[in-house]
Motif scaffolding. Structure first.
Motif, PDB file in Angstrom:
ATOM      1  N   VAL A  43      -8.242   3.022-109.060  1.00 39.42           N
ATOM      2  CA  VAL A  43      -7.231   3.651-109.910  1.00 39.42           C
ATOM      3  C   VAL A  43      -7.733   3.795-111.340  1.00 39.42           C
ATOM      4  CG1 VAL A  43      -4.936   3.370-110.940  1.00 39.42           C
ATOM      5  CG2 VAL A  43      -5.271   2.906-108.502  1.00 39.42           C
ATOM      6  N   GLY A 137      -2.128   5.954-117.067  1.00 41.79           N
ATOM      7  CA  GLY A 137      -2.971   6.374-115.958  1.00 41.79           C
ATOM      8  C   GLY A 137      -4.183   5.489-115.748  1.00 41.79           C
ATOM      9  N   CYS A 140      -3.155  -0.425-113.834  1.00 39.51           N
ATOM     10  CA  CYS A 140      -2.760  -0.559-112.431  1.00 39.51           C
ATOM     11  C   CYS A 140      -2.121  -1.917-112.212  1.00 39.51           C
ATOM     12  CB  CYS A 140      -3.990  -0.392-111.531  1.00 39.51           C
ATOM     13  SG  CYS A 140      -3.620  -0.476-109.757  1.00 39.51           S
ATOM     14  N   PRO A 150       0.527   3.296-112.199  1.00 35.15           N
ATOM     15  CA  PRO A 150       0.155   3.320-110.779  1.00 35.15           C
ATOM     16  C   PRO A 150       0.082   1.915-110.186  1.00 35.15           C
ATOM     17  CG  PRO A 150      -1.371   4.652-112.102  1.00 35.15           C
ATOM     18  CD  PRO A 150      -0.526   3.866-113.062  1.00 35.15           C
ATOM     19  N   THR A 151       0.352   1.828-108.886  1.00 35.51           N
ATOM     20  CA  THR A 151       0.221   0.579-108.150  1.00 35.51           C
ATOM     21  C   THR A 151      -0.877   0.721-107.101  1.00 35.51           C
ATOM     22  OG1 THR A 151       1.883   1.224-106.516  1.00 35.51           O
ATOM     23  CG2 THR A 151       2.660   0.038-108.470  1.00 35.51           C
ATOM     24  N   ASN A 156      -4.338   1.059 -99.716  1.00 37.34           N
ATOM     25  CA  ASN A 156      -4.792   2.206-100.501  1.00 37.34           C
ATOM     26  C   ASN A 156      -6.309   2.267-100.635  1.00 37.34           C
ATOM     27  OD1 ASN A 156      -2.133   1.399-102.771  1.00 37.34           O
ATOM     28  ND2 ASN A 156      -2.045   2.848-101.060  1.00 37.34           N
TER      29      ASN A 156
END
Length: 207
Positions: A43, A137, A140, A150-151, A156
């Motif tokens: 991320v 952005g 994380c 974000p996670t 993922n």
């Protein structure tokens, strides 16, 4: 030994043989913690020009996140307790105490700024990173949700992430500190230790 996915992993019937050069206890830690760290790093995408703040850096996922960020060339500042400082330095992170005033302590340690952050414990690191000017952005979380941030979790992780981490371990480029191991009959004691924010590394259950 066959490594299978834990809760939240990608496929219920997925399994991987323990790679050559990786012992069974170490292999057991890779599926969830290793993948989660890999997903979080993906991320924020750290590189040689980055200074990354990692909250909960001495914990089970943190030991992977710190080392993977360092392998990517980033400078790493890791939050932890006073007793974790030497442990974090051994992993390649510059330690900083968590708690009130975190942003000020990080600013003193990195006057040039922080460019990315990963919060592995809650939201404290998220708020400090925002205070330090890190855009959402490039922040994380794995254990909490914050609007706009974000996670990530093990499900993922990119295809091949587990195999790449195993290769790094087998090559001696990534260490997996085992904080403690317990027989399955003592699973409650293991869970209590894992919940303690002061544990350094992974807690393993022997089946």
């Amino acid at each position: 030994m066959v490594i299978g996915p834990g809760r939240g992993e990608s496929a219920a019937n997925e399994a991987h043989h323990t790679p050559d050069g990786v012992d069974d206890r170490t292999a057991a830690t890779l599926t969830i913690a290793g993948r989660t760290a890999s997903a979080a790093l993906a991320v924020v995408d750290p590189g040689p020009d980055d200074t990354v703040l990692i909250g909960g850096a001495a914990g089970g996922v943190g030991v992977f996140a710190v080392q993977l960020a360092r392998i990517a060339g980033a400078r790493v500042i890791g939050t932890g307790s006073a007793t974790s400082s030497d442990f974090l330095r051994d992993l390649g992170a510059e330690p900083v105490a968590y708690g009130d005033g975190l942003a000020d302590r990080v600013r003193a340690l990195a006057p040039g700024g922080v460019t990315a952050a990963i919060d592995l414990h809650g939201t404290e690191t998220v708020h400090a990173a925002r205070e330090l000017g890190v855009p959402d952005g490039r922040i994380c979380t794995i254990a909490a949700q914050v609007d706009g941030v974000p996670t990530a979790n093990g499900a993922n992780a990119a295809p091949g992430a587990l195999e790449e981490i195993a290769r790094l371990v087998a090559a001696g480029r990534l260490r997996v500190p085992i904080a403690a191991s317990f027989p399955v009959e003592q699973i409650r004691r293991a869970a209590e230790l894992q919940a303690d924010r002061h544990v350094h590394g992974k807690v393993v259950i022997d089946l």
